[in-house]
Design an enzyme around this catalytic site. Structure first.
Site, PDB file in Angstrom:
ATOM      1  N   GLY A   1       1.061  -6.971  -2.959  1.00 13.64           N
ATOM      2  CA  GLY A   1       0.324  -8.224  -2.580  1.00 13.64           C
ATOM      3  C   GLY A   1       1.621  -9.277  -3.536  1.00 13.64           C
TER       4      GLY A   1
ATOM      5  CE  LYS B   1      -5.018   1.519  -2.800  1.00 14.57           C
ATOM      6  NZ  LYS B   1      -5.415  -0.550  -2.509  1.00 14.57           N
TER       7      LYS B   1
ATOM      8  CD  GLU C   1      -1.354  -8.556  -9.006  1.00 15.60           C
ATOM      9  OE1 GLU C   1      -0.596  -7.758  -9.735  1.00 15.60           O
ATOM     10  OE2 GLU C   1      -2.943  -8.314  -7.695  1.00 15.60           O
TER      11      GLU C   1
ATOM     12  CE  LYS D   1      -2.876  -5.163 -10.917  1.00 15.88           C
ATOM     13  NZ  LYS D   1      -3.210  -5.723  -9.767  1.00 15.88           N
ATOM     14  N   GLY D   2       1.116  -4.765  -7.240  1.00 11.16           N
ATOM     15  CA  GLY D   2       2.365  -5.286  -6.973  1.00 11.16           C
ATOM     16  C   GLY D   2       2.119  -5.261  -5.287  1.00 11.16           C
TER      17      GLY D   2
ATOM     18  CB  SER E   1      -8.492  -5.708   0.312  1.00 12.78           C
ATOM     19  OG  SER E   1      -7.601  -5.412   0.381  1.00 12.78           O
TER      20      SER E   1
ATOM     21  CB  ALA F   1      -4.455  -0.197  -9.023  1.00 14.62           C
TER      22      ALA F   1
HETATM   23  C1  5RP Z   1      -1.062  -7.308  -5.486  1.00 17.00           C
HETATM   24  C2  5RP Z   1      -1.872  -5.795  -5.997  1.00 17.00           C
HETATM   25  C3  5RP Z   1      -2.971  -5.608  -5.733  1.00 17.00           C
HETATM   26  O1  5RP Z   1      -4.328  -5.479  -6.260  1.00 17.00           O
HETATM   27  C4  5RP Z   1      -3.385  -4.337  -4.678  1.00 17.00           C
HETATM   28  O2  5RP Z   1      -1.876  -4.349  -3.933  1.00 17.00           O
HETATM   29  C5  5RP Z   1      -4.293  -3.663  -4.199  1.00 17.00           C
HETATM   30  O3  5RP Z   1      -4.519  -4.420  -2.911  1.00 17.00           O
HETATM   31  P1  5RP Z   1      -6.357  -4.152  -2.270  1.00 17.00           P
HETATM   32  O4  5RP Z   1      -6.579  -4.358  -3.519  1.00 17.00           O
HETATM   33  O5  5RP Z   1      -5.403  -5.152  -0.624  1.00 17.00           O
HETATM   34  O6  5RP Z   1      -5.461  -2.760  -1.477  1.00 17.00           O
HETATM   35  O7  5RP Z   1      -1.887  -5.623  -6.385  1.00 17.00           O
HETATM   36  O8  5RP Z   1      -0.030  -7.546  -5.897  1.00 17.00           O
END
Ligand code: 5RP
Length: 226
Positions: free
Chosen positions: A101, A125, A107, A98-99, A34, A87
């Site tokens: 998503g 974060k 990445e 990370k991860g 996001s 992150a």
């Molecule tokens: C996706 C990631 C994203 O950077 C992480 O999950 C942060 O997501 P968001 O910006 O929605 O909080 O690592 O694999």
């Protein structure tokens, strides 16, 4: 500001920074999630100031193309000027988890190629110690149970993220209770050495180069302080 407003503010800070780094031949690496989505929407306003992008997920690639921004195959690109991504956790060494998503492998690959990794995150974060957020591990499907048993031996509690298949056709284990209290680099290496692991969501061997953190007091810039 609410969390989405913080994400948008930090994405704008990253756009301002990236504009000082690029020229019309530059390729920008684009992350996933996001916060990265806000960055995509805002950098799209400057799409004629760079050549194109590489993306860390099909979702980000689709969003970039919808803005009329060219997305290159990473194999056809010699240099990525800067990579911008969010992150799930960031510590004062700019080591990350990370991860969330499920895009961690792509990445990490784009990060490896990029000249500079700019991380963008809202203050939720920021942590002193990594590990409260379950650590994502991408695994080859037939190795899922084996890798899970090995992760238990390392002290973790892996949970299969059922229903999720990565862009690479693999599975995700979210590992709870793994706190890299010693060296995060060592834990990153140990997990990567488990046969069947594609990669894990610790970004410690190659942490972010710079972190823009959105707080209620404004954008705070962190650089690595090992
Ligand atoms: C996706 C990631 C994203 O950077 C992480 O999950 C942060 O997501 P968001 O910006 O929605 O909080 O690592 O694999």
């Amino acid at each position: 500001m609410n969390q989405n407003q913080l994400k948008e503010a930090v994405a704008q800070a990253a756009v301002d920074y990236v504009l000082t780094k690029i020229d019309d031949g530059s390729i920008i690496g684009i992350g996933t999630g996001s916060t990265a989505n806000y960055f995509i929407d805002l950098i799209a306003l400057h799409k004629h100031k760079f050549q194109g992008t590489v993306a860390s997920s099909e979702a980000s690639a689709d969003k970039l193309r919808a803005h009329g921004i060219q997305v290159f195959e990473l194999n056809s690109v010699a240099e990525v000027t800067v990579y911008v991504d969010g992150a799930d956790e960031a510590n004062p060494h700019l080591e990350l988890i990370k991860g969330g998503g499920a895009a961690l492998t792509r990445e990490k690959i784009v990060t490896a190629v990029a000249d500079e990794f700019v991380c963008i995150a809202d203050e939720s974060k920021w942590v002193d110690y990594l590990g409260t957020f379950p650590l994502p591990v991408e695994v080859i499907p037939m190795a899922r149970s084996y890798v899970a048993r090995e992760l238990v031996k390392l002290g973790g509690d892996p949970v299969w993220r059922e229903g999720v298949v990565t862009d690479n056709g693999n599975l995700i284990l979210d590992v709870h209770g793994l706190y890299p209290t010693g060296s995060a680099c060592k834990l990153e290496e140990q997990i990567n050495q488990i046969t069947g692991t594609v990669t894990n969501g610790l970004f410690a061997i190659k942490p972010a180069d710079i972190l823009f953190l959105a707080t209620q007091q404004g954008i705070v810039t962190h650089t690595a302080n090992p």
